[in-house]
Write an enzyme that holds these catalytic residues in place. Sequence first.
Site, PDB file in Angstrom:
ATOM      1  N   ARG A 104      25.938  54.337 -50.001  1.00 28.10           N
ATOM      2  CA  ARG A 104      24.921  54.218 -51.034  1.00 28.10           C
ATOM      3  C   ARG A 104      25.510  54.694 -52.354  1.00 28.10           C
ATOM      4  O   ARG A 104      25.950  55.835 -52.458  1.00 28.10           O
ATOM      5  CB  ARG A 104      23.720  55.078 -50.622  1.00 28.10           C
ATOM      6  N   THR A 108      23.142  54.071 -58.550  1.00 28.81           N
ATOM      7  CA  THR A 108      22.128  53.009 -58.428  1.00 28.81           C
ATOM      8  C   THR A 108      21.287  53.152 -57.161  1.00 28.81           C
ATOM      9  O   THR A 108      20.232  52.537 -57.053  1.00 28.81           O
ATOM     10  CB  THR A 108      22.810  51.633 -58.376  1.00 28.81           C
ATOM     11  N   ASP A 200      22.511  65.628 -46.580  1.00 28.16           N
ATOM     12  CA  ASP A 200      23.359  64.450 -46.415  1.00 28.16           C
ATOM     13  C   ASP A 200      23.899  64.406 -44.987  1.00 28.16           C
ATOM     14  O   ASP A 200      24.751  65.221 -44.609  1.00 28.16           O
ATOM     15  CB  ASP A 200      24.519  64.506 -47.428  1.00 28.16           C
ATOM     16  N   ASP A 203      27.807  63.966 -44.486  1.00 28.23           N
ATOM     17  CA  ASP A 203      28.556  65.188 -44.826  1.00 28.23           C
ATOM     18  C   ASP A 203      28.357  66.273 -43.772  1.00 28.23           C
ATOM     19  O   ASP A 203      29.299  67.000 -43.440  1.00 28.23           O
ATOM     20  CB  ASP A 203      28.117  65.722 -46.199  1.00 28.23           C
TER      21      ASP A 203
HETATM   22  C1  PRP Z   1      23.258  57.669 -45.908  1.00 28.66           C
HETATM   23  C2  PRP Z   1      22.580  57.411 -44.582  1.00 28.66           C
HETATM   24  C3  PRP Z   1      22.117  55.993 -44.737  1.00 28.66           C
HETATM   25  C4  PRP Z   1      21.755  55.930 -46.204  1.00 28.66           C
HETATM   26  C5  PRP Z   1      20.267  56.059 -46.325  1.00 28.66           C
HETATM   27  O1  PRP Z   1      24.526  57.132 -45.928  1.00 28.66           O
HETATM   28  O2  PRP Z   1      23.420  57.620 -43.478  1.00 28.66           O
HETATM   29  O3  PRP Z   1      23.106  55.044 -44.427  1.00 28.66           O
HETATM   30  O4  PRP Z   1      22.389  57.047 -46.826  1.00 28.66           O
HETATM   31  O5  PRP Z   1      19.869  55.860 -47.626  1.00 28.66           O
HETATM   32  P1  PRP Z   1      19.038  54.593 -48.080  1.00 28.66           P
HETATM   33  O6  PRP Z   1      17.951  54.378 -47.084  1.00 28.66           O
HETATM   34  O7  PRP Z   1      18.500  55.008 -49.423  1.00 28.66           O
HETATM   35  O8  PRP Z   1      19.970  53.426 -48.185  1.00 28.66           O
HETATM   36  P2  PRP Z   1      25.524  57.362 -47.156  1.00 28.66           P
HETATM   37  O9  PRP Z   1      25.369  56.277 -48.152  1.00 28.66           O
HETATM   38  O10 PRP Z   1      25.380  58.763 -47.677  1.00 28.66           O
HETATM   39  O11 PRP Z   1      26.937  57.134 -46.501  1.00 28.66           O
HETATM   40  P3  PRP Z   1      27.690  57.995 -45.378  1.00 28.66           P
HETATM   41  O12 PRP Z   1      26.963  57.757 -44.072  1.00 28.66           O
HETATM   42  O13 PRP Z   1      29.048  57.398 -45.380  1.00 28.66           O
HETATM   43  O14 PRP Z   1      27.673  59.439 -45.782  1.00 28.66           O
HETATM   44  N1  URA Z   2      21.157  59.880 -47.040  1.00 30.13           N
HETATM   45  C1  URA Z   2      21.227  61.082 -46.410  1.00 30.13           C
HETATM   46  O1  URA Z   2      22.216  61.388 -45.732  1.00 30.13           O
HETATM   47  N2  URA Z   2      20.195  61.910 -46.553  1.00 30.13           N
HETATM   48  C2  URA Z   2      19.113  61.610 -47.291  1.00 30.13           C
HETATM   49  O2  URA Z   2      18.176  62.431 -47.366  1.00 30.13           O
HETATM   50  C3  URA Z   2      19.065  60.361 -47.935  1.00 30.13           C
HETATM   51  C4  URA Z   2      20.104  59.514 -47.788  1.00 30.13           C
END
Ligand code: PRP
Ligand code: URA
Length: 209
Positions: A104, A108, A200, A203
Amino acid sequence: MSTVHVMDHPLIQHKISLMRDKDTGSKDFRELLREIAMLMGYEVTRDLPLTDVEIETPICKGTFKVLAGRKLGIVPILRAGLGMVDGFLSLVPAAKVGHIGLYRDPETLKPVEYYCKLPADAEERMLIVVDPMLATGGSAVAGIQFLKDRGCTNIRLMCLIGAPEGIAEVQKQHPDVDIYIGTVDEKLNDHGYIVPGLGDAGDRIFGTK
Ligand code: PRP
Ligand code: URA
């Protein structure tokens, strides 16, 4: 309109609460996520069709139930969805695994694709898209769309924590996709994080912050 199945099982609720704690470290966080994915997998597969087969036990012949050949696939959205794969596979070891790479954009909040690899016969399978967090819904909507663009039609979404906004967005864009969710939180904050949420997920699983 799709159905939203909220898991009210006490074990799932208990384990999600432990994951929310900011003092829960990566090792315990990963273990809890794996356990919850297995428990949720039990619910997601509850209505799989069965068929009769003849089996001879050491005592006699009989007619018994086995799964009706419906093939399953699990599709984690990278990275955080990876944390749900092993738990699900311990329940359904024959399931194939696809991967969708999305992150994400922090400015944006829109999903950016960087990888997609699916089982060769993905369109013949029931696919369960997994991601712990359903925030704005952008990642889940995009991930499901990748599958549909590749001819997949039988899709379910399994997440740990959802915001009402994300659930509504998936239902709007993909009304044919049922949602299985551990719990529904209050709202999103200004950065698109779920409140109260667990922070997150990626993370915390991988210890990258
Ligand atoms: C997080 C989570 C989802 C997304 C949710 O991933 O694991 O994939 O955000 O957010 P949304 O519903 O607003 O799209 P992230 O983009 O942080 O990537 P990562 O799993 O690589 O940390
Ligand atoms: N992605 C995450 O990992 N946590 C949140 O709360 C939203 C998006």
